[in-house]
Design a protein around this motif. Structure first.
Motif, PDB file in Angstrom:
ATOM      1  N   ASP A  95       0.928  -0.920   0.228  1.00  0.00           N
ATOM      2  CA  ASP A  95       0.090   0.536  -0.440  1.00  0.00           C
ATOM      3  C   ASP A  95       1.019   1.607  -0.198  1.00  0.00           C
ATOM      4  OD1 ASP A  95      -2.599   1.514  -0.115  1.00  0.00           O
ATOM      5  OD2 ASP A  95      -2.838   1.080   2.095  1.00  0.00           O
ATOM      6  N   LEU A 100       0.839  -1.662  -5.645  1.00  0.00           N
ATOM      7  CA  LEU A 100       1.010  -1.538  -7.845  1.00  0.00           C
ATOM      8  C   LEU A 100       0.492  -0.337  -7.923  1.00  0.00           C
ATOM      9  CD1 LEU A 100      -0.883  -5.480  -8.001  1.00  0.00           C
ATOM     10  CD2 LEU A 100       2.052  -4.437  -7.734  1.00  0.00           C
ATOM     11  N   CYS A 143      -2.545   0.691  -9.591  1.00  0.00           N
ATOM     12  CA  CYS A 143      -2.987   0.686  -9.902  1.00  0.00           C
ATOM     13  C   CYS A 143      -3.696   1.531  -8.470  1.00  0.00           C
ATOM     14  CB  CYS A 143      -4.260  -0.640 -10.181  1.00  0.00           C
ATOM     15  SG  CYS A 143      -3.675  -1.793  -8.449  1.00  0.00           S
ATOM     16  N   VAL A 144      -2.984   0.541  -7.429  1.00  0.00           N
ATOM     17  CA  VAL A 144      -2.908   1.000  -5.688  1.00  0.00           C
ATOM     18  C   VAL A 144      -3.045   3.307  -5.953  1.00  0.00           C
ATOM     19  CG1 VAL A 144      -2.605   0.503  -3.609  1.00  0.00           C
ATOM     20  CG2 VAL A 144      -3.170  -1.525  -5.108  1.00  0.00           C
ATOM     21  N   ARG A 204      -2.413   4.979  -8.633  1.00  0.00           N
ATOM     22  CA  ARG A 204      -3.334   5.752  -8.839  1.00  0.00           C
ATOM     23  C   ARG A 204      -5.229   6.129  -7.680  1.00  0.00           C
ATOM     24  NH1 ARG A 204      -1.492   4.124 -14.382  1.00  0.00           N
ATOM     25  NH2 ARG A 204      -2.321   1.901 -13.889  1.00  0.00           N
ATOM     26  N   ALA A 205      -5.412   4.844  -7.138  1.00  0.00           N
ATOM     27  CA  ALA A 205      -6.792   5.058  -6.784  1.00  0.00           C
ATOM     28  C   ALA A 205      -6.214   5.748  -5.150  1.00  0.00           C
ATOM     29  CB  ALA A 205      -6.621   3.458  -5.650  1.00  0.00           C
ATOM     30  N   ARG A 206      -4.989   5.913  -4.449  1.00  0.00           N
ATOM     31  CA  ARG A 206      -4.481   6.420  -3.375  1.00  0.00           C
ATOM     32  C   ARG A 206      -4.677   7.822  -2.972  1.00  0.00           C
ATOM     33  NH1 ARG A 206      -7.079   3.303   0.219  1.00  0.00           N
ATOM     34  NH2 ARG A 206      -5.670   1.308   1.032  1.00  0.00           N
ATOM     35  N   GLN A 229      -5.711  10.148  -6.628  1.00  0.00           N
ATOM     36  CA  GLN A 229      -7.201   9.820  -5.949  1.00  0.00           C
ATOM     37  C   GLN A 229      -7.985  10.463  -4.984  1.00  0.00           C
ATOM     38  OE1 GLN A 229      -8.460   7.209  -9.033  1.00  0.00           O
ATOM     39  NE2 GLN A 229      -7.780   8.172 -11.314  1.00  0.00           N
ATOM     40  N   THR A 230      -7.700   9.452  -4.316  1.00  0.00           N
ATOM     41  CA  THR A 230      -8.266  10.248  -3.058  1.00  0.00           C
ATOM     42  C   THR A 230      -8.103  10.360  -2.024  1.00  0.00           C
ATOM     43  OG1 THR A 230      -9.157   7.034  -2.896  1.00  0.00           O
ATOM     44  CG2 THR A 230      -9.575   8.005  -0.575  1.00  0.00           C
ATOM     45  N   LEU A 274      -9.218  13.490  -3.936  1.00  0.00           N
ATOM     46  CA  LEU A 274     -10.694  14.165  -3.884  1.00  0.00           C
ATOM     47  C   LEU A 274     -10.693  14.094  -2.501  1.00  0.00           C
ATOM     48  CD1 LEU A 274     -11.879  11.657  -6.095  1.00  0.00           C
ATOM     49  CD2 LEU A 274     -12.425  14.012  -6.434  1.00  0.00           C
ATOM     50  N   ARG A 275     -10.756  14.190  -2.074  1.00  0.00           N
ATOM     51  CA  ARG A 275     -10.431  14.395   0.256  1.00  0.00           C
ATOM     52  C   ARG A 275     -10.366  15.908   0.114  1.00  0.00           C
ATOM     53  NH1 ARG A 275      -8.931   9.086   3.288  1.00  0.00           N
ATOM     54  NH2 ARG A 275     -10.997   7.752   2.952  1.00  0.00           N
ATOM     55  N   LEU A 278     -10.912   9.209 -14.192  1.00  0.00           N
ATOM     56  CA  LEU A 278     -10.412   8.984 -12.597  1.00  0.00           C
ATOM     57  C   LEU A 278      -9.754   7.333 -13.468  1.00  0.00           C
ATOM     58  CD1 LEU A 278     -12.943   8.965 -10.062  1.00  0.00           C
ATOM     59  CD2 LEU A 278     -11.098  10.382 -10.818  1.00  0.00           C
ATOM     60  N   ALA A 282      -5.567  -3.077   0.077  1.00  0.00           N
ATOM     61  CA  ALA A 282      -4.721  -2.934  -1.028  1.00  0.00           C
ATOM     62  C   ALA A 282      -4.147  -4.118  -1.000  1.00  0.00           C
ATOM     63  CB  ALA A 282      -3.944  -1.870  -0.950  1.00  0.00           C
ATOM     64  N   ASP A 306     -15.078   6.094  -0.078  1.00  0.00           N
ATOM     65  CA  ASP A 306     -14.589   6.388  -0.366  1.00  0.00           C
ATOM     66  C   ASP A 306     -12.739   5.940  -1.204  1.00  0.00           C
ATOM     67  OD1 ASP A 306     -13.035   7.546   1.035  1.00  0.00           O
ATOM     68  OD2 ASP A 306     -12.800   9.573   0.666  1.00  0.00           O
ATOM     69  N   LEU A 364     -12.894   3.492  -5.048  1.00  0.00           N
ATOM     70  CA  LEU A 364     -11.567   3.846  -5.223  1.00  0.00           C
ATOM     71  C   LEU A 364     -10.703   2.387  -6.033  1.00  0.00           C
ATOM     72  CD1 LEU A 364     -10.587   7.841  -5.538  1.00  0.00           C
ATOM     73  CD2 LEU A 364     -11.007   6.596  -8.152  1.00  0.00           C
ATOM     74  N   LEU A 365     -10.211   1.854  -5.141  1.00  0.00           N
ATOM     75  CA  LEU A 365      -9.316   0.662  -5.532  1.00  0.00           C
ATOM     76  C   LEU A 365      -9.731  -0.154  -6.076  1.00  0.00           C
ATOM     77  CD1 LEU A 365      -7.690   0.409  -1.607  1.00  0.00           C
ATOM     78  CD2 LEU A 365      -6.168   0.460  -3.430  1.00  0.00           C
ATOM     79  N   PHE A 399     -12.233  -0.078  -8.164  1.00  0.00           N
ATOM     80  CA  PHE A 399     -12.183   0.968  -9.895  1.00  0.00           C
ATOM     81  C   PHE A 399     -10.965   0.665 -10.284  1.00  0.00           C
ATOM     82  CE2 PHE A 399     -11.645   5.147 -12.341  1.00  0.00           C
ATOM     83  CZ  PHE A 399     -13.514   4.546 -13.266  1.00  0.00           C
ATOM     84  N   HIS A 400     -10.015   0.584  -9.664  1.00  0.00           N
ATOM     85  CA  HIS A 400      -8.686   0.328 -10.569  1.00  0.00           C
ATOM     86  C   HIS A 400      -8.346  -1.138 -10.700  1.00  0.00           C
ATOM     87  CE1 HIS A 400      -7.755   4.166 -11.779  1.00  0.00           C
ATOM     88  NE2 HIS A 400      -7.860   5.234 -10.195  1.00  0.00           N
TER      89      HIS A 400
END
Lengths: 98, 290
Positions: free
Chosen positions: A16, A71, A73-74, A76-78, A80-81, A84-85, A97, B15, B43, B47-48, B50-51
């Motif tokens: 993570d 990774l 993808c993780v 990117r997700a973190r 973005q989160t 956005l917050r 996204l 994750a 949220d 997103l996790l 989603f990706h």
């Protein structure tokens, strides 16, 4: 997207990362990446972070990444989160996204 | 005929598990955005997932996402994310009636159109978790051509019935009702999770019961349960050998233009041929029973 306040996303667990976002005092964009695998993957992590910030149209702010071998993808997700917050964006634009 | 014996639950906010779960090779992976995710991480989990859904590592595994109910502040956002990300199946929790499925279907179609996905490409499954849901199981199972199956969810159901999990007696009616509804609708049926991951003996006893009842498979909460489940569902060598002879006889009858299939002097009909195909499919997936 404008960084309005401090925000955090993610964890410091293996696979993570933790992303800390804060407003910038001088309207500059500063990105700092710490990673256990910085030698092998530093450039790739930085690229994913930069691409993600560009997609979200983040032009100013302080972004600090503590990566624990996540990774793409993780990452990117973190990122973005956290953004956005920090931007108080409750309705994300999913097309931006992907 | 998609094999769905094992459906592995993964907490959507984790994750590490999202990054590695494909290596366990369950028949389906179910990312959970509902009960396994705290309110403040909804949220982040969305997103996790989603990706993760767009990660090539999950391309060869059926992906399922359990969204939050549509009457919560999270359900529609979950749906928006996972349909756009190309999830294979959306799992609706707490399905009490066909209307719940129709409402979901309407929203899925809207998002497919808005997101440029093929209309009808997102499949659905409904989790039945209450007395009302069990009583309405047949109308739920027949509510949409998108439904691939219905699942019984034990914890909320036994709470609603004012009882608790025990030896399975408390689930007897619900299991039979859900299973019959699924079969009448021509879709799959999934049994409850077995939450004591250290009790292999109890797990296998329950698997044997639900297999004999006719369930396609079971929801799982630990990767260790996958191999146990697949082995329990695997046919014996004798069953595989017999199934092979049934298929060979059916193919010979078709080649010779015969309407009736015979094997060792006994007539074989279509349900037996279908059962033989399922037996061979299970053997191909995980060998014969050890």
């Amino acid at each position: 997207m404008q960084i309005l306040k401090q925000a955090i996303a993610g964890t410091l667990e293996s696979s993570d990362l933790m992303v800390k976002v804060a407003p910038s005092a001088d309207d500059a964009l500063e990105v700092i990446v710490h990673s256990e695998v910085i030698k092998q993957f530093g450039a790739q992590i930085r690229k994913v972070v930069d691409d993600t910030l560009r997609q979200l149209d983040v032009r100013a702010g302080s972004i600090v990444i503590e990566d624990k071998g996540a990774l793409d993808c993780v990452i990117r997700a973190r990122v973005q989160t956290a953004v956005l917050r920090a931007a108080d964006a409750s309705q994300p634009n999913w097309e931006k996204l992907s | 005929m998609k094999l769905r014996r094992s459906m592995l639950f993964l907490p959507g906010a984790n994750a590490a598990m999202l990054s590695t779960a494909f290596v366990y090779k369950p028949d389906s992976i179910m990312f959970d955005l509902e009960d396994a995710v705290s309110l403040r991480e909804k949220d982040a989990a969305r997103l996790l997932v989603f990706h993760a859904l767009q990660n090539p590592a999950y391309r060869d595994i059926e992906t399922v996402v359990r969204i939050n109910p549509l009457n919560t502040p999270f359900g529609l956002d979950d749906l928006e994310a996972v349909v756009r990300a190309g999830v294979d199946v959306v799992r609706l929790p707490k399905t009490d009636s066909a209307e719940d499925v129709w409402q979901l279907e309407k929203e899925v179609e809207r998002i497919e159109r808005a997101g440029g996905r093929e209309v009808g490409s997102t499949r659905l499954m409904a989790a039945i978790e209450s007395a009302s849901g069990v009583v309405n199981a047949l109308s739920i199972a027949k509510a949409s051509p998108r439904l691939i199956g219905i699942a019984l969810a034990g914890f909320d159901y036994v709470m609603d019935m004012q009882t608790e999990r025990g030896d399975g007696t408390e689930l007897f009616y619900a299991r039979c009702a859900v299973l019959h509804a699924a079969r009448a609708a021509g879709i799959d049926a999934f049994d409850v999770v077995y939450s004591d991951v250290n009790d292999e003996e109890g797990f296998l006893r329950e698997v044997e019961l639900i297999k004999r009842l006719g369930f396609n498979g079971k929801s799982l909460i630990n990767p260790r349960q996958i191999e146990l489940l697949h082995n329990a569902y695997a046919p014996t060598e004798e069953e595989v050998e017999y199934a092979g002879r049934v298929i060979a006889a059916a193919e010979a009858a078709e080649r010779d233009g015969l309407g009736v299939i015979a094997l060792n002097g006994k007539m074989i009909d279509a349900p037996i041929v279908n059962h033989a195909r399922r037996t061979l499919q299970r053997a191909q997936a995980s060998g014969t029973r050890q």
